[in-house]
Design an enzyme around this catalytic site. Structure first.
Site, PDB file in Angstrom:
ATOM      1  CD  GLU A   1      49.955 100.126  86.907  1.00  0.00           C
ATOM      2  OE1 GLU A   1      49.189 100.647  87.483  1.00  0.00           O
ATOM      3  OE2 GLU A   1      50.002  98.758  86.573  1.00  0.00           O
TER       4      GLU A   1
ATOM      5  CG  HIS B   1      58.889 100.546  64.211  1.00  0.00           C
ATOM      6  ND1 HIS B   1      59.006 101.997  64.012  1.00  0.00           N
ATOM      7  CD2 HIS B   1      60.004 100.164  63.591  1.00  0.00           C
ATOM      8  CE1 HIS B   1      59.866 102.061  63.201  1.00  0.00           C
ATOM      9  NE2 HIS B   1      60.550 101.344  62.925  1.00  0.00           N
TER      10      HIS B   1
ATOM     11  CE  LYS C   1      43.284  93.555  87.655  1.00  0.00           C
ATOM     12  NZ  LYS C   1      43.857  93.904  86.336  1.00  0.00           N
TER      13      LYS C   1
ATOM     14  CB  SER D   1      42.015  94.249  92.443  1.00  0.00           C
ATOM     15  OG  SER D   1      40.500  94.591  92.473  1.00  0.00           O
TER      16      SER D   1
END
Ligand code: ARG
Length: 461
Positions: free
Chosen positions: A290, A156, A283, A277
């Site tokens: 992804e 969970h 970044k 980025s």
């Protein structure tokens, strides 16, 4: 120029329709399979006395020369060629003259395109087994290196129980093992040759389908000609295999992105697998994880496309079937690239054990073990569960772990409780004790790794 099938037509095809009808743009990549199929076919025609040895020789030489021309980029395909089958046949006749026109005896494009596609699928299956095998090798390596390293096991998305990183790797090993086994299952069921089914009903020529099946490396010919030209189950099976495997990849990618977040910082993904980025200089984004997650949706789409094309398809061949290729190619190409990227990324990802250690102290990961120890001492498990639950509340008030409670804190919760009764609830102790078959204890994970290695030896490509 009139098409190879143009005999009964009075008008040329409309230009837009030509483009709409043609599949050469995407089926040109089947040229090797098409030529292999034609060589097997003409070899059989000669052996059955349908063409002469001399004609066979000329045709085979012509086909091999065309293969070379295509490989060298010397042939520019156009919509005029309609599909790869017509393109190769047309070029053959240009090269060797009228004898080339005999090649299509006792064959139709309906069985020809299926022979090509089955050969493609067979090769794709073997290549995917190879890529997944490489991934499994990296996983085994990483599992071995991290057999004693601890991390958090979640349920969970909550801290649940301590596990080893090696154990976690071996969970993924099992998923990709099933992917490989699924590919073998698909191969076993589809490894039959449709060549010689012709348009849909077989032929009156005395052909030998077993011979072409054998020459092309299939187990045997397919049983029923009508089914053979209409069957796309094997495409759907490969697409399903791809979709399931992509789901595994996507789940792992999700975990990698999550472990990589500033909140967790459990792992360090190598710079070579990240991007920056354009606006935020600080970044380092886990874009590859992804993308791996995102590409899964695309492969699901490919599977749905094929299933939908097949729904309500009457026997036997219908032109809708031409839509069997693009999604299949896309799924295979996407899956192949994803497995290779994941393999490289996993190989180069390191675990930040000091960060993991900070998180390990939170969330009472040893609570189950504490309850187990009370149960071993004779307190019924349900009661033990309740006692430890009450202890967790005490710890929350005191902002400490179960292992930090002294006797004075234990007694008020239950008079039977002592530190000794709670036993070794260090996280290392908890992990070491879970040596049930399939458990997380290092010695058990080592057994899983050995079993995995042995199985991988049976995976041949
Ligand atoms: N390009 C076609 C395909 O991919 C080949 C079969 C064409 N057959 C036909 N009867 N039009 O399905």
């Amino acid at each position: 120029m009139a098409s190879l099938w143009g005999g009964r037509f009075e008008k040329e095809m409309d230009d837009l329709v030509k483009e709409f009808n043609a599949s050469i743009r995407f089926d040109a990549r089947l040229f090797r399979e098409d030529i292999d199929g034609s060589i097997a076919h003409v070899t059989m025609l000669a052996s059955c006395g349908i063409v002469t040895e001399e004609e066979k020789q000329q045709i085979i030489e012509g086909l091999n020369a065309i293969r070379q021309e295509i490989e060298d980029g010397k042939i520019v395909f156009s919509t005029e060629d309609e599909d790869i089958h017509m393109a190769v046949e047309k070029r053959l006749t240009e090269k060797i003259g009228d004898v080339g026109k005999k090649l299509h005896t006792a064959r139709s494009r309906n069985d020809q395109c299926q022979t090509d596609l089955r050969l493609f699928v067979k090769r794709a299956i073997l290549s995917m087994i190879g890529e997944l095998k490489n991934l499994e090798e990296v996983i085994l390596q990483k599992a071995q290196e991290n057999v004693n390293e601890m991390t958090i096991g979640f349920t969970h998305i909550q801290h649940a129980q301590p596990i080893t990183i090696g154990f976690l790797f071996m969970a993924y090993f099992q998923m990709f093992k099933r992917d490989i086994e699924r590919l073998y299952d698909t191969l076993e069921r589809m490894d039959y040759s449709p060549l010689g089914s012709c348009a849909m009903a077989g032929t009156s020529f005395p052909i030998d389908r077993a011979m072409t099946a054998d020459l092309l490396g299939f187990i045997a010919p397919t049983e029923n000609a009508m089914d053979s030209v209409s069957d796309r189950d094997y495409c759907i099976e490969l697409l399903s295999d791809a979709a399931i495997s992509m789901m595994h990849i996507s789940r792992w990618a999700e975990e990698l992105a999550w472990w990589n977040s500033s909140e967790f910082s459990f792992i360090d993904i190598d710079d070579s697998y990240c991007t920056g980025s354009s606006i935020m200089p600080q970044k380092k984004n886990p874009d590859m994880a992804e993308l791996l997650r995102g590409k899964c949706g695309r492969v699901y789409g490919d599977l749905m496309q094929m299933l939908t094309v097949m729904k309500g398809m009457p026997l036997s061949y219908n032109k809708d079937f031409q839509e069997d290729k693009e999604s299949l190619f896309d799924a295979v190409d996407t899956w192949n690239m994803c497995v290779r990227v994941l393999t490289g990324m996993i190989e180069k990802t390191t675990f930040r054990t000091e960060k993991i250690a900070e998180h390990l102290s939170r969330g009472f990961l040893n609570a189950t073990d504490a309850a187990d120890h009370l149960a071993v001492a004779g307190i019924p498990f349900r009661e033990a569960h309740a006692i430890i639950g009450r202890l967790v509340k005490v710890c929350e008030e005191k902002n400490c772990g179960l292992e930090d409670l002294g006797e004075e804190a234990l007694q008020p919760v239950d008079p039977r409780l002592t530190k000794e009764l709670l036993g070794d609830i260090s996280l290392e102790g908890c992990v070491r004790a879970r040596k049930s078959f399939g458990g997380t204890a290092p010695e058990e994970v080592l057994r899983q790794i050995e079993a995995g290695k042995e199985w991988l030896l049976t995976v041949e490509v």
